[in-house]
Scaffold this motif. Structure first.
Motif, PDB file in Angstrom:
ATOM      1  N   ASN A   5       0.895  -1.010   0.112  1.00  0.00           N
ATOM      2  CA  ASN A   5       0.069   0.070  -0.004  1.00  0.00           C
ATOM      3  C   ASN A   5       0.854   1.145   0.025  1.00  0.00           C
ATOM      4  O   ASN A   5       1.943   1.375   0.556  1.00  0.00           O
ATOM      5  N   TYR A  29       0.102  -1.080  -6.306  1.00  0.00           N
ATOM      6  CA  TYR A  29      -0.279  -1.070  -5.089  1.00  0.00           C
ATOM      7  C   TYR A  29      -1.642  -1.487  -4.689  1.00  0.00           C
ATOM      8  O   TYR A  29      -2.620  -1.050  -5.729  1.00  0.00           O
ATOM      9  N   HIS A  30      -1.947  -1.947  -3.850  1.00  0.00           N
ATOM     10  CA  HIS A  30      -3.282  -2.671  -3.493  1.00  0.00           C
ATOM     11  C   HIS A  30      -4.160  -1.342  -3.178  1.00  0.00           C
ATOM     12  O   HIS A  30      -5.443  -1.324  -3.666  1.00  0.00           O
ATOM     13  N   GLN A  31      -3.649  -0.294  -2.510  1.00  0.00           N
ATOM     14  CA  GLN A  31      -4.364   0.691  -2.070  1.00  0.00           C
ATOM     15  C   GLN A  31      -3.573   2.047  -1.980  1.00  0.00           C
ATOM     16  O   GLN A  31      -2.254   1.890  -1.695  1.00  0.00           O
ATOM     17  N   HIS A  33      -3.473   5.774  -0.547  1.00  0.00           N
ATOM     18  CA  HIS A  33      -3.934   6.662   0.526  1.00  0.00           C
ATOM     19  C   HIS A  33      -3.352   8.095   0.273  1.00  0.00           C
ATOM     20  O   HIS A  33      -2.011   8.399  -0.137  1.00  0.00           O
ATOM     21  N   ILE A  72      -2.615  -3.960   7.616  1.00  0.00           N
ATOM     22  CA  ILE A  72      -1.994  -4.027   6.087  1.00  0.00           C
ATOM     23  C   ILE A  72      -0.625  -3.138   6.212  1.00  0.00           C
ATOM     24  O   ILE A  72      -0.356  -2.393   7.046  1.00  0.00           O
ATOM     25  N   PHE A  74       2.272  -0.914   4.535  1.00  0.00           N
ATOM     26  CA  PHE A  74       2.445   0.099   3.508  1.00  0.00           C
ATOM     27  C   PHE A  74       3.902  -0.079   3.041  1.00  0.00           C
ATOM     28  O   PHE A  74       4.843  -0.368   3.866  1.00  0.00           O
TER      29      PHE A  74
END
Length: 245
Positions: A5, A29-31, A33, A72, A74
């Motif tokens: 992430n 990347y999965h997420q 932010h 999760i 990062f």
């Protein structure tokens, strides 16, 4: 392939918003932010936005604890926070040209923005990056923060605050070698970028040396995969060349 992430701090600025855009487009990347003081009027559907006042350490700690609770990891955190000019207590702040221009109000501004706020983020994001996968923590710095490379003088507060940020990075990397061996910290000089930070000084930029945000962001993201924890910390310019601390 493992997808970590990514977190962009200071995501509402020219470079920060471009970082978010390129990270989403990369599909690595999965997420993704994005942290900023204000939320965008036209948010990108794939981005997880967080409204945070970075001058409030409680806000920073609360967000990091909340993200950590999601269990999760990062693998990339990038801080774009920094200032070359601005306003402090309704007084304009601009880089000093001579000793007589130094005053405590301007120094407070430079160190608060360029050193203290990044230090508080550094303290809190470690818990998000620590894990079994290699992770990168990037702070936008500046070549003028190099003590060795300082040949022109001037810009006392800005130079000193960026040099202090570099010292924090070096010191933190030593500690992380013991407690979070997967994290590599990077101090990145993006060059002179066509954003609000450089606007008052762009007339002095040599031809071909005023970069777009898209260019300097792509340069950074392209070099990150080659940076290893074993050789960290890094102090790099937009070409991937090392800058003397």
């Amino acid at each position: 392939m493992f997808k970590g992430n990514a977190l962009v701090i200071g995501a509402s600025g020219g470079i920060g918003s471009e970082l978010v855009s390129q990270l989403i487009q990369s599909s690595l990347y999965h997420q993704v932010h994005a942290v900023s003081r204000t939320l965008p009027s036209e948010p990108v559907r794939e981005v997880c936005y967080h409204k945070v006042d970075s001058e409030d350490e409680g806000n920073i700690a609360s967000l990091c604890q909340s993200l950590r609770a999601q269990n999760i990891q990062f693998t990339l955190v990038i801080s774009c926070i920094g200032a070359l000019h601005g306003v402090n207590d309704e007084h304009p702040v601009t880089p000093e040209k001579r000793l007589e221009d130094i005053n405590s109000r301007n120094l407070d501004f430079y160190f608060a923005t360029n050193t203290i706020i990044p230090a508080i983020w550094l303290k809190n994001v470690e818990q998000l990056l620590k894990g079994k996968h290699e992770a990168k923590l990037v702070f936008f710095s500046a070549r003028v923060g190099s003590i060795t490379d300082n040949k022109l003088g001037g810009w006392y507060g800005y130079r000193a605050s960026k040099a202090a940020l570099n010292m924090l990075i070096q010191t933190a990397q030593i500690e992380l070698q013991r407690r979070a061996k997967n994290i590599a910290i990077v101090s990145y000089h993006p060059g002179t970028v066509d954003t609000g930070l450089s606007k008052p000084f762009q007339n002095n930029v040599p031809k071909g040396k005023l970069f777009t945000a898209a260019f300097t962001v792509s340069q950074l993201l392209n070099m990150l995969p080659d940076l290893t924890v074993q050789n960290a910390p890094y102090y790099l310019d937009w070409q991937g060349k090392r800058i003397p601390w």
